[in-house]
Design an enzyme around this catalytic site. Structure first.
Site, short mmCIF file in Angstrom:
data_model
loop_
_atom_site.label_atom_id
_atom_site.label_comp_id
_atom_site.label_asym_id
_atom_site.label_seq_id
_atom_site.Cartn_x
_atom_site.Cartn_y
_atom_site.Cartn_z
N CYS A 47 -50.07 75.90 32.09
CA CYS A 47 -48.95 76.01 31.16
C CYS A 47 -47.75 75.18 31.58
O CYS A 47 -46.87 74.90 30.77
CB CYS A 47 -48.53 77.48 30.99
SG CYS A 47 -47.98 78.25 32.52
N ASN A 48 -47.70 74.77 32.83
CA ASN A 48 -46.53 74.01 33.30
C ASN A 48 -46.89 72.71 34.00
O ASN A 48 -46.02 72.11 34.62
CB ASN A 48 -45.69 74.88 34.25
CG ASN A 48 -44.89 75.91 33.49
OD1 ASN A 48 -44.00 75.58 32.72
ND2 ASN A 48 -45.23 77.17 33.69
N ARG A 49 -48.15 72.29 33.89
CA ARG A 49 -48.51 71.03 34.53
C ARG A 49 -49.77 70.42 33.93
O ARG A 49 -50.64 71.14 33.42
CB ARG A 49 -48.66 71.19 36.03
CG ARG A 49 -49.81 72.04 36.52
CD ARG A 49 -49.79 72.18 38.03
NE ARG A 49 -48.52 72.74 38.47
CZ ARG A 49 -47.55 72.05 39.05
NH1 ARG A 49 -47.71 70.76 39.28
NH2 ARG A 49 -46.42 72.62 39.41
N SER A 111 -44.81 75.65 41.48
CA SER A 111 -44.80 76.40 40.22
C SER A 111 -43.39 76.75 39.80
O SER A 111 -42.44 76.71 40.59
CB SER A 111 -45.63 77.69 40.37
OG SER A 111 -46.96 77.39 40.69
N GLU A 116 -46.49 81.88 42.72
CA GLU A 116 -47.29 82.55 41.70
C GLU A 116 -48.76 82.57 42.09
O GLU A 116 -49.26 81.65 42.73
CB GLU A 116 -47.11 81.88 40.34
CG GLU A 116 -47.73 80.49 40.24
CD GLU A 116 -48.08 80.11 38.83
OE1 GLU A 116 -48.60 80.98 38.10
OE2 GLU A 116 -47.86 78.96 38.44
N GLU A 118 -51.55 82.89 39.94
CA GLU A 118 -52.56 82.39 39.01
C GLU A 118 -53.03 80.97 39.31
O GLU A 118 -54.17 80.61 39.05
CB GLU A 118 -52.03 82.43 37.57
CG GLU A 118 -51.95 83.81 36.97
CD GLU A 118 -50.57 84.41 37.17
OE1 GLU A 118 -49.81 83.88 38.03
OE2 GLU A 118 -50.25 85.42 36.51
N THR A 192 -57.27 87.87 25.54
CA THR A 192 -58.19 88.58 26.44
C THR A 192 -58.56 87.76 27.67
O THR A 192 -59.49 88.10 28.38
CB THR A 192 -59.47 88.96 25.69
OG1 THR A 192 -60.07 87.77 25.14
CG2 THR A 192 -59.19 89.95 24.57
N ALA A 194 -57.46 85.34 31.32
CA ALA A 194 -56.93 85.66 32.65
C ALA A 194 -55.47 86.10 32.56
O ALA A 194 -55.05 87.03 33.26
CB ALA A 194 -57.05 84.44 33.56
N TYR A 195 -54.68 85.44 31.70
CA TYR A 195 -53.28 85.82 31.58
C TYR A 195 -53.13 87.21 30.96
O TYR A 195 -52.20 87.94 31.27
CB TYR A 195 -52.52 84.79 30.73
CG TYR A 195 -51.72 83.82 31.55
CD1 TYR A 195 -52.18 83.40 32.80
CD2 TYR A 195 -50.51 83.30 31.09
CE1 TYR A 195 -51.45 82.51 33.56
CE2 TYR A 195 -49.78 82.42 31.85
CZ TYR A 195 -50.25 82.02 33.09
OH TYR A 195 -49.52 81.13 33.84
#
Length: 455
Positions: A47-49, A111, A116, A118, A192, A194-195
């Site tokens: 989501c950020n890279r 991150s 984090e 994840e 549904t 991993a997040y």
């Protein structure tokens, strides 16, 4: 070599575009096919890279520059972006810098929320995808496996790994000022993956007990059963949305799962259904009909999806506040300096050891050639004395002597490799023992000559 666009050097809109347009296998296949100097690649997209790790055959003087140019062009074409946009965005690392960067990423040090949890799993799954697609190489395998090992070291040896911090938990921390009592909050979870699992765990840690799940892809039943929560069927979605205090979205479904129109329609439908029920009850009790539902009740929507799961226009609905990844990123806390410094020291040491190990392995063919030549001579001498050595005493002595003779040149190979003096070692083998060692450059030259002859 690594090419990185992240929250540190790229806009949220660019990261969202890369995430929505890029198919990992298609991107890496395109990159590996773009140039003969690119041997393999792995894409890490979160989501950020958006990071591309490329194994470059650097025997050519301009190999790295050529690979960078061709990889950028391939990603730009695949993601429908101007190559100049990526060229001006990329943070590029090579050789030792690539290992240190990946180890730092896998350990959560790059991150939005430092430490984090994840990201380590995302890095591991990126390697697994590359394996399945056949785009990884032995060097990339070793790089990514060492990255996972380093992240475990950081987790076990610093407070960063024990804090349980993540984008999910930061989002809930920011939401805590808006939610008076998490234990009484009604939460709808959309997704549904991993997040979703991480979100549910974080919600339960805050005391939430009333959680329902809806899956746009239809996988909600299994998730609900595995986690002991209620399932929302498609025809129940409006009611679930309108009756929830908090809606958390974290799905990879394309398109928005929630927008202002859907939210307002759900609220109206819910209010009307409850008004009818209340009127019916009031008439039977001779009460004045009224609506017990507060149309303007405060609702919090937390969008953890990339691309966005929630249309930003939801934030314009009266009584609704939207927290998305861009907002969460802006409010990310400062790093815990001492723990982060310790973690970075672990990463730096791991990257240095990785580089040293890689250097040592680069002279492995030379050491193998030396030992093969020595054992050929040894076998000849053992065969020569075998008739007069029925008990094998002489043979054992010869093997012991050869082992002692090989020890010094074998250990010296590591020293030469660490000092970057590969050629000196190989030249010495040629001068002293007439041993020729085929280097990567020789092999590449032979392949090129063969290709030219074939054409």
């Amino acid at each position: 070599m690594s090419l990185t666009a992240s929250h540190k050097n790229a806009s949220f809109d660019l990261l969202e575009h890369l995430s929505s347009q890029a198919d990992a296998n298609a991107v890496v296949s395109r990159v590996t096919e773009s140039s003969d100097v690119v041997k393999g690649g792995i894409l890490v997209s979160t989501c950020n890279r958006f990071e591309l790790y490329v194994d470059v055959d650097d025997q050519r003087p301009d190999a790295v520059a050529h690979a960078l140019r061709e990889a950028t062009s391939a990603v730009a074409d695949e993601c429908d972006l101007p190559a100049e946009t990526l060229s001006s965005t990329w943070h590029v690392t090579t050789e030792h810098g690539t290992a240190e960067h990946l180890f730092s990423v896998a350990s959560g040090l790059e991150s939005v929320v430092v430490g984090e949890g994840e990201i380590a799993g995302q890095v591991r799954r990126s390697l697994e995808r590359a394996r399945a697609a056949g785009t990884t190489t032995s060097d990339l395998e070793r790089l990514f496996q060492h990255a996972s090992k380093t992240s475990r070291g950081v987790k076990n040896r610093t407070p960063l790994g024990r804090a349980g911090r993540s984008i999910v938990r930061l989002g809930l921390e920011l939401a805590s000022s808006r939610v008076a009592d998490w234990a009484a909050a009604r939460v709808l979870l959309v997704g549904t993956g991993a997040y979703a699992g991480a979100s549910l765990a974080a919600l339960r840690d805050r005391g939430v007990t009333d959680v329902r799940v809806f899956s746009p892809s239809g996988r909600g039943a299994k998730f609900a059963a595995n986690h002991g929560i209620a399932l929302v069927e498609p025809d129940e979605l409006h009611t679930a949305i309108a009756s929830s205090d908090v809606v958390v979205t974290c799905t990879v479904t394309e398109g928005y799962v929630l927008d202002a129109e859907l939210l307002q329609r759900a609220r109206i439908d819910f209010a009307l259904s409850h008004t009818k029920a209340h009127v019916h009850d009031a008439l039977h009790r001779d009460e004045t009909p009224g609506c017990p539902v507060n149309h303007d009740a405060y609702q919090l929507v937390i969008d953890l999806g990339l691309p966005r799961n929630v249309n930003p226009d939801v934030g314009g609905v009266y009584g609704v506040e939207l927290l998305d990844l861009e907002t969460i990123r802006i409010h990310a806390p400062l790093e815990e300096l001492q723990a982060t410094d310790t973690a970075r020291a672990i990463v730096t040491t791991a990257a240095r050891n990785f580089a040293r190990s890689a250097a040592e392995e680069s002279l492995t063919p030379a050491v193998v050639a030396l030992r093969r030549n020595a054992h050929r001579v040894l076998d000849e001498e053992i065969a020569r004395v075998q008739r007069t050595d029925p008990d094998g005493v002489a043979a054992a002595a010869l093997r012991h002597m050869m082992g002692r003779l090989l020890h010094k040149p074998t250990t010296r190979a590591r020293d030469f490799a660490r000092d970057g003096e590969h050629d000196r070692y190989i030249d010495a083998l040629g001068v002293l023992f007439d041993i020729e060692v085929e280097t990567d450059a020789d092999a590449a030259a032979q392949r090129t000559a063969g290709d030219e002859a074939a054409s």
